[in-house]
Write an enzyme that holds these catalytic residues in place. Sequence first.
Site, PDB file in Angstrom:
ATOM      1  N   ASP A   1      44.996  40.117  29.005  1.00 11.36           N
ATOM      2  CA  ASP A   1      45.041  41.384  28.256  1.00 11.36           C
ATOM      3  C   ASP A   1      43.891  42.334  28.546  1.00 11.36           C
ATOM      4  OD1 ASP A   1      47.346  41.259  26.945  1.00 11.36           O
ATOM      5  OD2 ASP A   1      46.529  40.637  25.005  1.00 11.36           O
TER       6      ASP A   1
ATOM      7  N   THR B   1      46.874  34.097  32.898  1.00 17.28           N
ATOM      8  CA  THR B   1      46.147  33.489  31.779  1.00 17.28           C
ATOM      9  C   THR B   1      46.863  32.220  31.341  1.00 17.28           C
ATOM     10  OG1 THR B   1      45.568  33.686  29.442  1.00 17.28           O
ATOM     11  CG2 THR B   1      47.297  35.147  30.213  1.00 17.28           C
TER      12      THR B   1
ATOM     13  N   ARG C   1      33.757  38.799  33.578  1.00 16.12           N
ATOM     14  CA  ARG C   1      34.079  39.746  32.501  1.00 16.12           C
ATOM     15  C   ARG C   1      33.001  40.814  32.595  1.00 16.12           C
ATOM     16  NH1 ARG C   1      35.603  34.743  29.726  1.00 16.12           N
ATOM     17  NH2 ARG C   1      37.838  34.857  29.388  1.00 16.12           N
TER      18      ARG C   1
ATOM     19  N   GLY D   1      39.275  35.236  32.270  1.00 12.90           N
ATOM     20  CA  GLY D   1      39.353  33.783  32.451  1.00 12.90           C
ATOM     21  C   GLY D   1      40.298  33.437  33.598  1.00 12.90           C
TER      22      GLY D   1
ATOM     23  N   ARG E   1      42.216  30.886  21.893  1.00  9.37           N
ATOM     24  CA  ARG E   1      41.425  31.488  20.811  1.00  9.37           C
ATOM     25  C   ARG E   1      42.328  32.250  19.849  1.00  9.37           C
ATOM     26  NH1 ARG E   1      36.631  34.486  23.371  1.00  9.37           N
ATOM     27  NH2 ARG E   1      36.078  32.412  24.078  1.00  9.37           N
TER      28      ARG E   1
ATOM     29  N   ASP F   1      46.807  31.145  28.450  1.00 12.37           N
ATOM     30  CA  ASP F   1      47.197  31.292  27.043  1.00 12.37           C
ATOM     31  C   ASP F   1      48.660  31.699  26.848  1.00 12.37           C
ATOM     32  OD1 ASP F   1      44.676  30.617  26.267  1.00 12.37           O
ATOM     33  OD2 ASP F   1      43.983  32.675  26.003  1.00 12.37           O
TER      34      ASP F   1
ATOM     35  N   ASP G   1      50.016  34.564  26.501  1.00 13.45           N
ATOM     36  CA  ASP G   1      50.080  35.434  25.327  1.00 13.45           C
ATOM     37  C   ASP G   1      50.309  36.904  25.700  1.00 13.45           C
ATOM     38  OD1 ASP G   1      47.662  35.825  26.562  1.00 13.45           O
ATOM     39  OD2 ASP G   1      46.460  35.751  24.734  1.00 13.45           O
TER      40      ASP G   1
HETATM   41  O1  F6P Z   1      41.617  31.773  29.563  1.00 16.54           O
HETATM   42  C1  F6P Z   1      41.845  32.070  28.199  1.00 16.54           C
HETATM   43  C2  F6P Z   1      40.932  31.263  27.396  1.00 16.54           C
HETATM   44  O2  F6P Z   1      41.138  29.982  27.850  1.00 16.54           O
HETATM   45  C3  F6P Z   1      41.046  31.253  25.889  1.00 16.54           C
HETATM   46  O3  F6P Z   1      42.007  30.405  25.372  1.00 16.54           O
HETATM   47  C4  F6P Z   1      39.663  30.867  25.475  1.00 16.54           C
HETATM   48  O4  F6P Z   1      39.381  31.239  24.185  1.00 16.54           O
HETATM   49  C5  F6P Z   1      38.838  31.591  26.470  1.00 16.54           C
HETATM   50  O5  F6P Z   1      39.601  31.643  27.645  1.00 16.54           O
HETATM   51  C6  F6P Z   1      37.506  31.000  26.726  1.00 16.54           C
HETATM   52  O6  F6P Z   1      36.994  31.507  27.914  1.00 16.54           O
HETATM   53  P1  F6P Z   1      35.446  31.494  28.320  1.00 16.54           P
HETATM   54  O7  F6P Z   1      34.910  30.173  27.944  1.00 16.54           O
HETATM   55  O8  F6P Z   1      35.477  31.731  29.788  1.00 16.54           O
HETATM   56  O9  F6P Z   1      34.813  32.600  27.574  1.00 16.54           O
END
Ligand code: F6P
Length: 331
Positions: free
Chosen positions: A103, A126, A72, A11, A172, A128, A130
Amino acid sequence: MHRIAVLTSGGDSPGMNPAIRAVTRTALHAGCEVFGVYRGYAGLIQNDMRRLEYKDVGGIIQRGGTMLLTARSPEFMTPAGREKAMENLRWHGIEGLVVIGGDGSLRGAAALTAEHGLPTICLPGTIDNDMYGTDMSIGADTALNTVLEAIDKIKDTASSHQRAFIIETMGRHSGYLALMGGLAGGAEAILIPEIPDTTIEDVVEVIKRSFRKGKTNCVIVAAEGAHLNAQTIQDQINQIDAEESGFSFSFRTRATILGHIQRGGSPSAFDRTLATRLGSGAVEFLLSGKNGGLVGMQSRKLTVTPYDEVLANPKVLDAKLYELSKILDRY
Ligand code: F6P
């Protein structure tokens, strides 16, 4: 080391561009050649990379997203995928790789180093926040400000209509944006995956109490991965009628899911400087033979934390801040 590559993966987050800029220009300054890999590990497998010069990373410091694009790549998760990626890196004579991502991206870099001995180094990118090994990850501050702006705006309309709002932030598995956004935005309740102690009854009670006390709005902030989702909360609250709640008016609620708006936007001053310092530090570490870890900023110092340690330790959210939010806003 004379030739390095840089990629962004997973992301995106605001600040990835200033990080690419800092990596590229620091490496060029040190006499290296730099290759930008497009679409993360997918581009590494498809040999989608080209030389970056000083000017190629000009005009991007203020831009959200990533000029190198991101993806990804399930194929890179396999040893065969990583072998293909490694062939392309060898073909270009690349001796070191800088990875900017979360991660999953770090896991990929760790596998390349472990299986093929390629020196790699990661930057935390990120929203997040995290990742263990850094106080803040690149993009989290900008995303937090986006969340806060949304909370403030929603409060305006919530007050006009005497409504309760549930605002869902991204995360998430991480409650960082919800917790810090809720704390800074004065939310009446915050729901995060790390501390699933708030029941739907608690939420309903918080809202009733707010209105009884004469508040004109009530804001609940819930992380995407919280144990109760925004829709569930909305449905429950909408069942409380005026009589039961003891209000002079009937109130309704709305849920607002902030979604991917949190991943975009011009990086804040904090994210630009963090990305710049981490990007430049990553190259210096790589060139001095220090690799196989996450470059972070901890207590204002640049650090490198080995991959194993980063992956073995979940980042711990400050539970005291969660308790503080209850003291300040719930009662
Ligand atoms: O970038 C991290 C994040 O924002 C998470 O909080 C979220 O769950 C995820 O990416 C969603 O990413 P995508 O919609 O690109 O799968």
